[in-house]
Design a protein around this motif. Structure first.
Motif, PDB file in Angstrom:
ATOM      1  N   LEU A 182      -7.742  -1.664   3.374  1.00 32.44           N
ATOM      2  CA  LEU A 182      -6.301  -1.628   3.620  1.00 32.44           C
ATOM      3  C   LEU A 182      -5.953  -0.598   4.685  1.00 32.44           C
ATOM      4  O   LEU A 182      -6.540   0.475   4.756  1.00 32.44           O
ATOM      5  N   LYS A 183      -4.934  -0.930   5.484  1.00 31.05           N
ATOM      6  CA  LYS A 183      -4.474  -0.052   6.554  1.00 31.05           C
ATOM      7  C   LYS A 183      -2.963   0.182   6.421  1.00 31.05           C
ATOM      8  O   LYS A 183      -2.254  -0.617   5.795  1.00 31.05           O
ATOM      9  N   GLY A 207     -10.023   2.855  -3.728  1.00 30.28           N
ATOM     10  CA  GLY A 207      -9.739   1.427  -3.832  1.00 30.28           C
ATOM     11  C   GLY A 207      -9.196   0.857  -2.531  1.00 30.28           C
ATOM     12  O   GLY A 207      -9.582  -0.239  -2.108  1.00 30.28           O
ATOM     13  N   ALA A 208      -8.313   1.594  -1.865  1.00 29.33           N
ATOM     14  CA  ALA A 208      -7.747   1.127  -0.601  1.00 29.33           C
ATOM     15  C   ALA A 208      -8.821   1.015   0.469  1.00 29.33           C
ATOM     16  O   ALA A 208      -8.834   0.065   1.274  1.00 29.33           O
ATOM     17  N   ARG A 209      -9.726   2.010   0.478  1.00 29.43           N
ATOM     18  CA  ARG A 209     -10.797   1.971   1.474  1.00 29.43           C
ATOM     19  C   ARG A 209     -11.752   0.813   1.203  1.00 29.43           C
ATOM     20  O   ARG A 209     -12.215   0.136   2.134  1.00 29.43           O
ATOM     21  N   THR A 210     -12.001   0.556  -0.069  1.00 25.56           N
ATOM     22  CA  THR A 210     -12.899  -0.541  -0.427  1.00 25.56           C
ATOM     23  C   THR A 210     -12.326  -1.894  -0.003  1.00 25.56           C
ATOM     24  O   THR A 210     -13.055  -2.779   0.468  1.00 25.56           O
ATOM     25  N   MET A 211     -11.027  -2.048  -0.160  1.00 30.66           N
ATOM     26  CA  MET A 211     -10.376  -3.320   0.189  1.00 30.66           C
ATOM     27  C   MET A 211     -10.010  -3.399   1.665  1.00 30.66           C
ATOM     28  O   MET A 211      -9.476  -4.401   2.121  1.00 30.66           O
ATOM     29  N   TYR A 253       3.332 -13.783   1.870  1.00 31.98           N
ATOM     30  CA  TYR A 253       1.953 -13.814   2.356  1.00 31.98           C
ATOM     31  C   TYR A 253       1.056 -13.220   1.259  1.00 31.98           C
ATOM     32  O   TYR A 253       1.508 -12.475   0.381  1.00 31.98           O
ATOM     33  N   ASP A 254      -0.203 -13.565   1.326  1.00 35.35           N
ATOM     34  CA  ASP A 254      -1.142 -13.079   0.311  1.00 35.35           C
ATOM     35  C   ASP A 254      -1.489 -11.614   0.568  1.00 35.35           C
ATOM     36  O   ASP A 254      -1.748 -11.209   1.707  1.00 35.35           O
ATOM     37  N   ASP A 255      -1.475 -10.841  -0.504  1.00 33.50           N
ATOM     38  CA  ASP A 255      -1.834  -9.428  -0.417  1.00 33.50           C
ATOM     39  C   ASP A 255      -2.639  -9.071  -1.665  1.00 33.50           C
ATOM     40  O   ASP A 255      -2.255  -9.423  -2.796  1.00 33.50           O
ATOM     41  N   LEU A 296       0.821  -1.203   0.000  1.00 26.99           N
ATOM     42  CA  LEU A 296       0.000   0.000   0.000  1.00 26.99           C
ATOM     43  C   LEU A 296       0.855   1.253   0.000  1.00 26.99           C
ATOM     44  O   LEU A 296       0.585   2.211  -0.755  1.00 26.99           O
ATOM     45  N   LEU A 297       1.895   1.301   0.826  1.00 25.42           N
ATOM     46  CA  LEU A 297       2.762   2.484   0.905  1.00 25.42           C
ATOM     47  C   LEU A 297       3.579   2.647  -0.370  1.00 25.42           C
ATOM     48  O   LEU A 297       3.937   3.768  -0.746  1.00 25.42           O
TER      49      LEU A 297
END
Length: 582
Positions: A217-218, A211-215, A232-234, A190-191
């Motif tokens: 993500l933090k 998109g980040a908010r929908t998924m 790991y899965d992302d 994400l970063l």
């Protein structure tokens, strides 16, 4: 009136006295007095020499000793003037089937450990909401033993060999902390995305934010060390793997050491030493290329460096500089010799190499080509950082020494929990200068994420611009196997002492044998029972003459001989000097 006999007697005594030295020398070299010599029929006298028996035959024992002594002297002189041991070592040092170097290079068998330390973020709320510095907690080590061998080996006519690495990392629980420990880390995918769009139009950032908010993500995620290192899965990574072009397409999972297990795709070609030891072990090509594809100009795109197993011996290069290609660094790392000493653990003499002082100085002339804009030094990162984004699918990952050792002080001051220590965080290689073999080594690097604030990406809008430490690892050779250590020790430490001792020892022993034969033969000639008895008789006779008041020089015929005596001399000689003249 009778003639005065004094002048005649004086002449006789003078002749006898002069012949004393010649007679002594004849005895020293085994030439018998004239009355002991035999005529061989041709008029020549046959002397009794030191090395000839009384029957005229050569002593087989003495002859054998002389031959052995002469051989030892000759072979000692020859071996001391020819570097024969270096020739044997050099023959086995070149990489080829059947040589000792090939066995060590193909499957070293040394204990190679990878130790990983991860930075746990302990104050993410204060960091995001209150402007606090990141408070990092170092967790580790997570220790993995690396079993490595070279496979798909092919030798070429130009003195090179191609191969691939096969590496298997096995977790060592007895040396590690619990690998199931949960660790809080920045959300790297994400970063990475937010950093790339940080300078884009707000609309682009808004789309990413949505998109980040929908998924869901933090900015921070909680992972185990195994997940961070080996995948790991992302959601974002999986999406990028599906839609990105091939040269930018990441792997299907997110992992900092993903792809290091198994046979690596990279095909390396190195010099075997048959064309010269000056580039022994250095890379000729990588995947058929003479240059690294990540950088546009030299020297940044150079691949002239060792792959880490063997090195050009300093005895051949006469240089204090080496270089090593490190795939993690995405470049060739220059090394400088700092000192030379006997390694405490192995007892083997080795040179100590560390990275050059300007290795991670981006503004150094040789490093400007690593910057985003090589013509503009302001585009370079701070001192101590190495951009490896081209090797990491353009993720803003920068390497440094652990805890920002020797880096710009502002990098250390931006976070809490770092304590750089050269002894703990420095990189070094100990290399045997005659063989170019690594005795021990520790490569220590730290992975950092350079995050840029994306004010319009809601999930990370409060994440400030910062170089954020993620983890650091240590790769190294703890010690050589007993077989390799014994070979290196014999070829260097023992050989350097034993060869002079053996060669010069052979010369000394050979000379001693020749001298022994000479002295023994001399003693047999001079100190025989017959000569000793004659000497005693002369002393007795001489003493009796002195007692009777005779002070004439006593020259005995059975002790000294007249060489080349003329008939006149024989007539003139008084057969008995001790008898009174008439």
């Amino acid at each position: 009136m009778a003639p005065n006999p004094a002048p005649r007697l004086t002449r006789q005594l003078t002749k006898q006295y002069i012949r004393v030295g010649q007679s002594a020398k004849n005895r020293l070299f085994g030439v018998a007095p004239h009355f002991m010599q035999r005529d061989n029929g041709s008029g020549d006298k046959k002397p009794l020499q030191m090395l000839v028996s009384e029957k005229g035959r050569m002593s087989s024992v003495k002859l054998g000793v002389i031959l052995v002594g002469a051989f030892l002297v000759a072979i000692g002189i020859l071996l001391s003037s020819v570097p024969w041991v270096d020739f044997i070592i050099l023959k086995n040092l070149k990489i080829w089937n059947g040589t000792l170097a090939y066995s060590y290079w193909q499957k070293p068998g040394v204990i190679r450990l990878t130790k990983v330390y991860v930075f746990n973020m302990t104050n993410q709320d204060g960091f995001l909401n209150n402007g606090e510095k990141p408070l990092l907690q170092e967790i580790g080590p997570f220790v993995y033993r690396e079993d490595m061998e070279k496979v798909n080996i092919a030798f070429h006519d130009n003195g090179t060999v191609s191969f691939q690495h096969r590496k298997i990392l096995r977790f060592v629980p007895e040396m590690s902390v619990d690998r199931k420990t949960k660790i809080v880390l920045p959300n790297i995918p994400l970063l990475t995305l937010s950093t790339h769009v940080s300078s884009s139009f707000p609309l682009v950032q808004f789309v990413v934010s949505t998109g980040a908010r929908t998924m869901g993500l933090k900015p921070f995620v909680q992972l185990t060390a195994d997940q961070l290192l080996f995948g790991y899965d992302d959601t974002l990574v999986r999406l990028a793997h599906s839609v990105f072009p091939k040269h930018l397409r990441p792997q299907a999972q997110m992992g900092l050491l993903l792809g290091r297990n198994g046979t690596l795709d990279e095909v390396s070609t190195i010099y075997t030493g048959h064309a010269g030891m000056e580039e022994f072990g250095y890379i000729d090509t990588l995947n058929g290329r003479k240059e690294l594809p990540y950088w546009q100009s030299s020297p940044c795109n150079s691949i002239k460096g060792s792959e880490g197993s063997v090195w050009p011996p300093r005895a051949a290069t006469q240089s204090d500089h080496l270089s090593v290609y490190d795939k993690d660094l995405c470049r060739v790392l220059p090394l400088t010799r700092r000192s030379s000493a006997t390694d405490d653990a192995s007892g083997i003499f080795a040179d100590l190499y560390t990275p050059s002082d300007d290795a991670f100085t981006p503004t150094a002339p040789e490093n400007l080509c690593f910057c985003e804009d090589p013509g503009n030094p302001e585009s370079c990162p701070p001192k101590g950082l190495q951009n490896i984004a081209p090797c990491q699918y353009e993720a803003p990952v920068y390497l440094s020494y652990p805890h920002f050792l020797d880096a710009d002080p502002t990098l250390v001051e931006a976070v809490n929990g770092l304590n750089p220590d050269p002894e703990v965080h420095g990189t070094f290689f100990k290399i045997q200068p005659k063989l170019g073999v690594t005795i021990s080594a520790k490569v220590r690097v730290q992975a950092n994420l350079w995050v840029r604030n994306a004010a319009h990406v809601g999930a990370v809008s409060k994440f400030p611009t910062i170089v954020f430490p993620l983890m650091w690892l240590e790769e190294g050779v703890e010690e050589l196997t007993p077989a390799i250590q014994r070979w290196v020790y014999l070829a260097t430490t023992v050989a350097e002492t034993a060869v002079p001792v053996c060669t010069y020892g052979a010369i000394v022993v050979g000379l001693a044998m020749l001298a022994g034969v000479f002295v023994q033969s001399y003693r047999k000639v001079v100190f025989t029972r017959e000569n000793l008895e004659k000497g005693k008789e002369k002393l007795r006779r001489g003493s009796s003459f002195l007692v009777n008041g005779q002070h004439r020089l006593l020259i005995l015929r059975d002790s000294y001989s007249l060489l080349n005596a003329t008939p006149e001399d024989a007539t003139d000689m008084d057969p008995d000097p001790g008898r009174d003249s008439p």
